[in-house]
Design a protein around this motif. Structure first.
Motif, PDB file in Angstrom:
ATOM      1  N   MET A  99      17.413  17.949   2.538  1.00 48.41           N
ATOM      2  CA  MET A  99      18.367  18.925   2.095  1.00 48.41           C
ATOM      3  C   MET A  99      18.569  18.760   0.589  1.00 48.41           C
ATOM      4  O   MET A  99      18.771  17.659   0.097  1.00 48.41           O
ATOM      5  N   LYS A 100      18.512  19.848  -0.153  1.00 50.27           N
ATOM      6  CA  LYS A 100      18.665  19.826  -1.592  1.00 50.27           C
ATOM      7  C   LYS A 100      20.138  19.697  -1.971  1.00 50.27           C
ATOM      8  O   LYS A 100      20.987  20.372  -1.419  1.00 50.27           O
ATOM      9  N   LYS A 101      20.410  18.806  -2.924  1.00 47.59           N
ATOM     10  CA  LYS A 101      21.776  18.580  -3.375  1.00 47.59           C
ATOM     11  C   LYS A 101      22.181  19.718  -4.319  1.00 47.59           C
ATOM     12  O   LYS A 101      21.474  20.036  -5.261  1.00 47.59           O
ATOM     13  N   VAL A 102      23.324  20.322  -4.058  1.00 46.54           N
ATOM     14  CA  VAL A 102      23.837  21.396  -4.900  1.00 46.54           C
ATOM     15  C   VAL A 102      24.708  20.773  -5.989  1.00 46.54           C
ATOM     16  O   VAL A 102      25.622  20.008  -5.701  1.00 46.54           O
TER      17      VAL A 102
END
Length: 92
Positions: A1-4
């Motif tokens: 999951m990409k960190k926002v």
């Protein structure tokens, strides 16, 4: 999951709150009008000179303020602590 990563204006507000400043107090220390500071914090348009002042005022690394992440130097790795690790010992 990409960190926002939060936009710069949200990071500025977060660090201002963490440092215990109101917008009015921060504006006064920075030599700005409150509405000018509020506009910058709302729309995220600080000048490079102001970014440096904000980082100093809120005691935060400029790179963290700009990008939301600490920039690592060539000799520094992400897991580096202030204390050097003891040498590894091998048994015979």
């Amino acid at each position: 999951m990409k960190k926002v990563i939060a936009p710069i204006n949200e990071r500025i507000r977060m660090y201002r709150n963490a440092a215990g400043y109101t917008q009015e107090a921060a504006a006064e220390v920075l030599g700005m009008k409150k509405n000018t500071y509020a506009h910058m914090e709302r729309y995220g348009n600080p000048t490079p000179a102001l970014i440096l002042k904000l980082a100093q005022l809120y005691n935060v690394d400029v790179n963290i303020l700009l990008s939301g992440q600490k920039q690592h130097t060539k000799t520094e790795s992400p897991n580096t602590s202030d204390k050097p690790e003891p040498p590894t010992r091998f048994s015979d």
